[in-house]
Design a protein around this motif. Structure first.
Motif, PDB file in Angstrom:
ATOM      1  N   SER A 279       0.827  -1.198   0.000  1.00  0.00           N
ATOM      2  CA  SER A 279       0.000   0.000   0.000  1.00  0.00           C
ATOM      3  C   SER A 279       0.861   1.247   0.000  1.00  0.00           C
ATOM      4  CB  SER A 279      -0.926   0.003   1.223  1.00  0.00           C
ATOM      5  OG  SER A 279      -1.595   1.218   1.332  1.00  0.00           O
ATOM      6  N   ALA A 280       1.921   1.248   0.824  1.00  0.00           N
ATOM      7  CA  ALA A 280       2.803   2.410   0.896  1.00  0.00           C
ATOM      8  C   ALA A 280       3.507   2.633  -0.438  1.00  0.00           C
ATOM      9  CB  ALA A 280       3.829   2.211   2.011  1.00  0.00           C
ATOM     10  N   GLN A 281       3.910   1.522  -1.098  1.00  0.00           N
ATOM     11  CA  GLN A 281       4.565   1.647  -2.393  1.00  0.00           C
ATOM     12  C   GLN A 281       3.617   2.212  -3.435  1.00  0.00           C
ATOM     13  OE1 GLN A 281       6.220  -1.986  -3.811  1.00  0.00           O
ATOM     14  NE2 GLN A 281       7.211  -1.068  -5.591  1.00  0.00           N
ATOM     15  N   LEU A 282       2.353   1.743  -3.409  1.00  0.00           N
ATOM     16  CA  LEU A 282       1.344   2.254  -4.334  1.00  0.00           C
ATOM     17  C   LEU A 282       1.114   3.740  -4.104  1.00  0.00           C
ATOM     18  CD1 LEU A 282      -0.860   1.776  -6.460  1.00  0.00           C
ATOM     19  CD2 LEU A 282      -2.427   1.193  -4.590  1.00  0.00           C
ATOM     20  N   LYS A 283       1.037   4.151  -2.826  1.00  0.00           N
ATOM     21  CA  LYS A 283       0.822   5.551  -2.503  1.00  0.00           C
ATOM     22  C   LYS A 283       1.984   6.398  -3.012  1.00  0.00           C
ATOM     23  CE  LYS A 283       0.041   8.597   1.446  1.00  0.00           C
ATOM     24  NZ  LYS A 283      -0.155   8.655   2.899  1.00  0.00           N
ATOM     25  N   PHE A 284       3.215   5.864  -2.892  1.00  0.00           N
ATOM     26  CA  PHE A 284       4.388   6.605  -3.332  1.00  0.00           C
ATOM     27  C   PHE A 284       4.373   6.820  -4.840  1.00  0.00           C
ATOM     28  CE2 PHE A 284       8.785   6.704  -4.862  1.00  0.00           C
ATOM     29  CZ  PHE A 284       9.264   7.799  -4.158  1.00  0.00           C
ATOM     30  N   THR A 285       3.969   5.779  -5.573  1.00  0.00           N
ATOM     31  CA  THR A 285       3.959   5.903  -7.027  1.00  0.00           C
ATOM     32  C   THR A 285       2.770   6.714  -7.516  1.00  0.00           C
ATOM     33  OG1 THR A 285       2.786   3.807  -7.184  1.00  0.00           O
ATOM     34  CG2 THR A 285       5.187   3.733  -7.318  1.00  0.00           C
ATOM     35  N   ARG A 286       1.645   6.698  -6.744  1.00  0.00           N
ATOM     36  CA  ARG A 286       0.440   7.375  -7.202  1.00  0.00           C
ATOM     37  C   ARG A 286       0.482   8.867  -6.937  1.00  0.00           C
ATOM     38  NH1 ARG A 286      -4.828   5.535  -4.250  1.00  0.00           N
ATOM     39  NH2 ARG A 286      -3.798   6.703  -2.611  1.00  0.00           N
ATOM     40  N   LYS A 287       0.931   9.249  -5.742  1.00  0.00           N
ATOM     41  CA  LYS A 287       1.019  10.660  -5.361  1.00  0.00           C
ATOM     42  C   LYS A 287      -0.304  11.379  -5.563  1.00  0.00           C
ATOM     43  CE  LYS A 287       5.373  11.037  -4.177  1.00  0.00           C
ATOM     44  NZ  LYS A 287       5.781  11.364  -2.802  1.00  0.00           N
ATOM     45  N   LYS A 288      -1.401  10.723  -5.233  1.00  0.00           N
ATOM     46  CA  LYS A 288      -2.699  11.351  -5.413  1.00  0.00           C
ATOM     47  C   LYS A 288      -3.002  12.253  -4.241  1.00  0.00           C
ATOM     48  CE  LYS A 288      -7.279  10.261  -7.086  1.00  0.00           C
ATOM     49  NZ  LYS A 288      -8.146   9.204  -7.600  1.00  0.00           N
ATOM     50  N   GLN A 289      -3.593  13.413  -4.503  1.00  0.00           N
ATOM     51  CA  GLN A 289      -3.885  14.384  -3.459  1.00  0.00           C
ATOM     52  C   GLN A 289      -5.368  14.717  -3.463  1.00  0.00           C
ATOM     53  OE1 GLN A 289      -1.562  15.474  -1.275  1.00  0.00           O
ATOM     54  NE2 GLN A 289      -0.093  14.117  -2.274  1.00  0.00           N
TER      55      GLN A 289
ATOM     56  N   ASP B 234      -4.995   4.126   3.418  1.00  0.00           N
ATOM     57  CA  ASP B 234      -4.150   4.721   2.380  1.00  0.00           C
ATOM     58  C   ASP B 234      -4.752   6.025   1.854  1.00  0.00           C
ATOM     59  OD1 ASP B 234      -2.114   4.965   0.462  1.00  0.00           O
ATOM     60  OD2 ASP B 234      -3.318   3.910  -1.034  1.00  0.00           O
ATOM     61  N   ILE B 235      -6.085   6.072   1.749  1.00  0.00           N
ATOM     62  CA  ILE B 235      -6.757   7.276   1.241  1.00  0.00           C
ATOM     63  C   ILE B 235      -6.898   8.335   2.324  1.00  0.00           C
ATOM     64  CG2 ILE B 235      -8.925   8.171   0.296  1.00  0.00           C
ATOM     65  CD1 ILE B 235      -9.288   5.482  -1.133  1.00  0.00           C
ATOM     66  N   ILE B 236      -7.366   7.946   3.509  1.00  0.00           N
ATOM     67  CA  ILE B 236      -7.628   8.967   4.522  1.00  0.00           C
ATOM     68  C   ILE B 236      -6.354   9.555   5.103  1.00  0.00           C
ATOM     69  CG2 ILE B 236      -9.880   7.985   5.084  1.00  0.00           C
ATOM     70  CD1 ILE B 236      -8.698   6.853   7.641  1.00  0.00           C
ATOM     71  N   ASP B 237      -5.215   8.911   4.889  1.00  0.00           N
ATOM     72  CA  ASP B 237      -3.949   9.523   5.293  1.00  0.00           C
ATOM     73  C   ASP B 237      -3.680  10.813   4.525  1.00  0.00           C
ATOM     74  OD1 ASP B 237      -3.392   7.694   7.224  1.00  0.00           O
ATOM     75  OD2 ASP B 237      -1.945   6.539   6.061  1.00  0.00           O
ATOM     76  N   GLU B 238      -4.372  10.987   3.401  1.00  0.00           N
ATOM     77  CA  GLU B 238      -4.231  12.210   2.608  1.00  0.00           C
ATOM     78  C   GLU B 238      -5.342  13.215   2.900  1.00  0.00           C
ATOM     79  OE1 GLU B 238      -3.834  11.173  -1.496  1.00  0.00           O
ATOM     80  OE2 GLU B 238      -2.482   9.512  -1.080  1.00  0.00           O
ATOM     81  N   PHE B 239      -6.144  12.956   3.928  1.00  0.00           N
ATOM     82  CA  PHE B 239      -7.308  13.790   4.247  1.00  0.00           C
ATOM     83  C   PHE B 239      -7.079  14.745   5.411  1.00  0.00           C
ATOM     84  CE2 PHE B 239     -11.327  11.284   2.759  1.00  0.00           C
ATOM     85  CZ  PHE B 239     -10.870  11.337   1.463  1.00  0.00           C
ATOM     86  N   ASP B 240      -5.909  14.780   6.005  1.00  0.00           N
ATOM     87  CA  ASP B 240      -5.744  15.446   7.296  1.00  0.00           C
ATOM     88  C   ASP B 240      -6.568  14.738   8.362  1.00  0.00           C
ATOM     89  OD1 ASP B 240      -3.869  17.439   6.721  1.00  0.00           O
ATOM     90  OD2 ASP B 240      -5.397  18.785   5.935  1.00  0.00           O
TER      91      ASP B 240
END
Length: 647
Positions: free
Chosen positions: A93-103, A597-603
Motif C-alpha cells: 500500500s505504501a509503495q502504491l501511494k508513493f507511485t500514485r502521489k494522489k492528493q 491509504d486514502i484517509i492519510d491524505e485527508f488530514d
C-alpha cells in the motif's frame, strides 16, 4: 605395519559415541530454534499496540485510542503489522501511494456549505411543478464530482454540548442572520455577540414550543410511552422536535434547502435530528408504519392539492393508530383569516377539502381546539375496505412495496395495512410502550416477515452490540464521556443494535439502512423506537457539511465493493464529519488498509486496532479523527485561492 581396514573396537566405540552426541546436539539446536520461534510469535501477538493520536494543528484531541490492558490505563503503541501478515499489505500500500502521489486538495471556500444533491444552481434545471426542483438531484459522472475536501468556515468552533446546544449555536458555524430578521417577531432565533439564541418560538407557537407541546399533551397522551417516534414536516429550526426530546420522544425533522436560509443547518447545529427533504414527487426515505406522530405547523404543504398525494404519503409512514397534528392555515381560520390575508371562503374550502381527504383515508378526527387539529389513523383496514364502496377514491395500492422508498414515486392510492382478523387487532402487530419497546421483539421479526431474522437473531445482535460499544468506549475516550458527542451516524445499521447500546447516553443516532442491503431492516429500527433513513452511499447524503460528530461504518466498504469508488464515499464522510469528529470503520483487514491509504491524505489521523475478540480475527477496526482546520480569515490572501473543485 600394515593398516587395518577396520578400526579397532575402541575407535569404533568412540566414533559411535561422537555421532550420537552430534545427533543429540542437533536435536537440542532444533528444539531451541523451535522454542525461540514460538516465543517470538507469542510475544508478537501479545505485544500491546496502541499509539496516541498526535497532530500539531489539532486544538484538543477528540478521539484517542486507549490501552485496553486491564492493568494499565496509559496510552500505548499500536503495532498492527504482526497480524495476518499485514506487513506485506501495508508495504504494498505504501509503495502504491508513493507511485500514485494522489492528493485531495481543499475545495474553494465557497463550498463550505456544499450539499451535492440539493445544489441550488443545479436544481434550477428541474421542474418547479410540485417543488420537484427541490428534491434530490445528485450530480452524475458527466457533471463531475468534487474530489476535494469541504472546508469549515473561518472561526468554526465545536458546537455547544447538549442540552445547552438546544438553545445556543455559534455564529461562526452557521453565519446566516436572515432568519433573525425574517422571523424576528416569532421568536425563532436571536443573534447577539458571537452566538445565536433559540427561544423556542415558532410561527404557530409564539409562547414557545414547550407550551405548544403541553397543549398537544392535553389532547393526546404523550407521557405513557405510546408515542415515541415523530416526524416534523417543514420543521423550521426544529424547536418542536428539540423540546420533544426532553419528553423521551424522538423526532425527525425535515425541510427543503433554502425555503428559509439554513433552517435545517440550524437544527443540526442545535443537536436535533434533521435531514434535508421535501414532499414533492418521491416518497420520503422512510419505511411504512414508521412514525407514531406526524406534525405540520404552518408547514405550507398543500395537503388538499394533487389529489391528496401528500397526505397519502403521511398515511404510508404513519403507524396504525398514529396521530397527525395540523396547526396553521386553514385551522381556526375563523379567527386568523384577516392576518393570513386570505378570504373566509378560500380558507373554509381548504379545510373542507382536508376533512374529506382524511375521511377517505379512514382517519378519525379526534379533536380541534383553538389552533390545533388532530386526526388518528385506524388500527387496521377492516372497516376501511368496506368503506371503499362509499369512498371510491383513493383505491388501495396494489403493486408497490410499501417499504420501498428510495427514488420511489408517490402514487395517489392508499397503502394497505397488513391483514387483521378482528376490529381491535393492530395491523402488523402491537408495539410495546417505550422504553420496553427498545428490546421487545419487533413485530416485523416476530411475524416472520424478514427472511432469516428470528427472535434469537435479534437478541443475539443486541447482546453483540452491547459488547462492541463497550469496546469502542475503551478505545475512544470521547465516546466514553457523555456529552462529548451529540449527532451520530450509523452507515449500515441492520437492526439498530449500535444505537440501542447507546440509548443511555445523551446522543441520537441516524440509523441508515443502505438500499443495497440484502434485507430491508429499517422498519425494525422504527419498531424499536429509533429513527433512520434509506441511503445509497454512492451518492451524497441529504445533509449539510459538518452534521455528525461521530460516524460508524460497519462493513460499508465490503458492501459497496465494485459499486462505486471508495474515495467518493470517504470524501462524503469527510464532508459530513465535523472537525475533530471521529470515525470507526469495521471491516476486513485488507479493506481497512486501502481505506487508510486514502484517509492519510485527508488530514485525518488513524490507527488500525484489533477486533474485540482478539488479534486472530481478520475483521479489524480503523479508528480515525478528522483534524481541526478551517478556511482562512476573509481578508486572507489565501481565501479563494483554491478555486479547485477538483475533479
Amino acid at each position: 605395519m600394515a593398516w587395518n581396514s577396520k578400526p579397532p573396537n575402541s575407535l569404533r566405540f568412540k566414533i559411535k559415541s561422537l555421532i550420537s552426541q552430534l545427533k543429540k546436539l542437533n536435536l537440542y539446536y532444533i528444539t531451541a530454534v523451535v522454542i525461540l520461534c514460538s516465543l517470538s510469535y507469542l510475544f508478537g501477538i501479545w505485544q500491546p499496540h496502541t499509539k496516541p493520536f498526535t497532530a500539531s494543528n489539532i486544538t484538543t484531541a477528540p478521539c484517542t485510542i486507549q490501552s485496553i490492558n486491564a492493568t494499565s490505563s496509559s496510552i500505548i503503541t499500536l503495532d498492527f503489522t504482526s497480524h495476518h501478515s499485514a506487513a506485506t499489505e501495508v508495504s504494498a500500500s505504501a509503495q502504491l501511494k508513493f507511485t500514485r502521489k494522489k492528493q485531495y486538495p481543499v475545495c474553494n471556500f465557497k463550498y463550505s456549505e456544499h450539499t451535492p444533491c440539493e445544489d441550488t444552481e443545479r436544481s434550477l434545471k428541474f421542474s418547479r411543478e410540485r417543488l420537484i426542483y427541490r428534491e434530490r438531484h445528485c450530480p452524475d459522472e458527466t457533471e463531475g464530482r468534487l474530489k476535494c475536501r469541504v472546508p469549515a468556515p473561518h472561526g468554526y468552533k465545536t458546537p455547544f454540548p447538549w442540552p445547552v446546544s438546544r438553545d445556543y449555536a455559534w455564529y461562526a458555524n452557521v453565519p446566516h442572520k436572515w432568519l433573525t430578521v425574517e422571523k424576528g417577531g416569532q421568536n425563532w432565533v436571536r443573534f447577539k455577540g458571537d452566538r445565536f439564541r433559540f427561544p423556542g418560538g415558532g410561527t404557530m407557537f409564539p409562547r414557545g414550543a414547550n407550551a405548544y407541546i403541553d397543549e398537544i399533551g392535553k389532547l393526546i397522551n404523550l407521557k405513557d410511552g405510546s408515542v415515541r417516534t415523530a416526524i416534523d414536516t417543514g420543521c423550521g429550526v426544529a424547536s418542536w422536535g428539540g423540546y420533544l426530546l426532553s419528553r423521551d420522544i424522538l423526532p425527525l425533522s425535515f425541510a427543503p434547502k433554502d425555503t428559509h436560509e439554513a433552517q435545517v443547518q440550524f437544527a443540526l447545529e442545535r443537536g436535533i435530528p434533521a435531514l434535508l427533504g421535501v414532499l414533492a414527487s418521491n416518497r420520503l426515505p422512510y419505511p411504512s408504519r414508521a412514525f407514531d406522530m406526524a406534525h405540520c405547523s404552518r408547514c405550507l404543504i398543500p395537503w388538499g392539492q394533487y389529489e391528496g398525494v401528500y397526505l397519502m404519503e403521511v398515511d404510508r409512514i404513519l403507524r396504525p393508530g398514529g396521530y397527525w397534528i395540523l396547526s396553521g392555515p386553514p385551522i381556526n381560520w375563523e379567527t386568523h383569516w384577516k392576518g393570513w390575508q386570505r378570504t373566509r371562503e378560500d380558507l373554509k374550502a381548504e379545510q373542507d377539502g382536508i376533512e374529506r381527504l382524511a375521511r377517505s383515508l379512514c382517519w378519525k378526527k379526534l379533536v380541534q381546539r383553538n389552533d390545533l387539529a388532530i386526526w388518528q389513523k385506524p388500527s387496521n383496514h377492516i372497516h376501511c375496505k368496506i368503506n371503499r364502496k362509499v369512498f371510491k377514491f383513493p383505491l388501495f395500492c396494489s403493486s408497490q412495496d410499501p417499504d420501498q422508498a428510495w427514488y420511489t414515486k408517490m402514487d395517489t392510492c392508499l397503502t394497505p395495512l397488513p391483514e387483521a382478523s378482528e376490529i381491535k387487532e393492530v395491523a402488523g402487530g402491537q408495539l410495546a410502550k417505550w422504553p420496553e419497546r427498545l428490546h421487545a421483539i419487533p413485530p416485523r421479526i416476530s411475524s416472520g416477515s424478514l427472511n432469516g431474522i428470528t427472535a434469537e437473531t435479534f437478541r443475539a445482535d443486541s447482546e453483540l452490540w452491547k459488547k462492541r460499544v463497550s469496546y469502542y468506549k475503551s478505545l475512544n475516550n470521547q465516546l466514553a464521556q457523555p456529552g462529548k458527542y451529540r449527532n451520530l451516524l450509523d452507515m449500515n445499521a441492520y437492526l439498530g443494535g449500535f444505537a440501542a447500546a447507546l440509548i443511555g447516553d445523551p446522543v441520537w443516532v441516524m440509523n441508515v439502512v443502505p438500499v443495497e442491503a440484502k434485507i430491508n431492516t429499517l422498519g425494525v429500527v422504527y419498531e424499536r423506537g429509533l429513527i433512520g433513513s434509506y441511503q445509497n452511499w454512492c451518492e451524497a447524503m441529504s445533509t449539510y457539511p459538518r452534521t455528525y460528530d461521530f460516524i460508524h461504518a460497519n462493513s460499508v466498504f465490503t458492501l459497496y465493493d465494485g459499486r462505486c469508488e471508495m474515495e467518493d464515499i470517504l470524501l462524503e464522510m469527510d464532508r459530513i464529519l465535523r472537525p475533530e469528529g471521529c470515525v470507526i470503520f469495521r471491516d476486513d483487514v485488507d479493506v481497512l488498509v486501502k481505506i487508510k491509504d486514502i484517509i492519510d491524505e485527508f488530514d485525518w489521523d488513524s490507527r488500525i486496532v484489533d477486533h474485540e475478540d482478539g488479534p486472530l480475527e481478520r475483521e479489524k477496526l480503523l479508528v480515525a479523527v478528522k483534524l481541526y482546520w478551517t478556511a482562512p480569515a476573509p481578508d486572507s490572501k489565501q481565501n479563494g485561492s483554491s478555486d479547485t473543485a477538483s475533479n
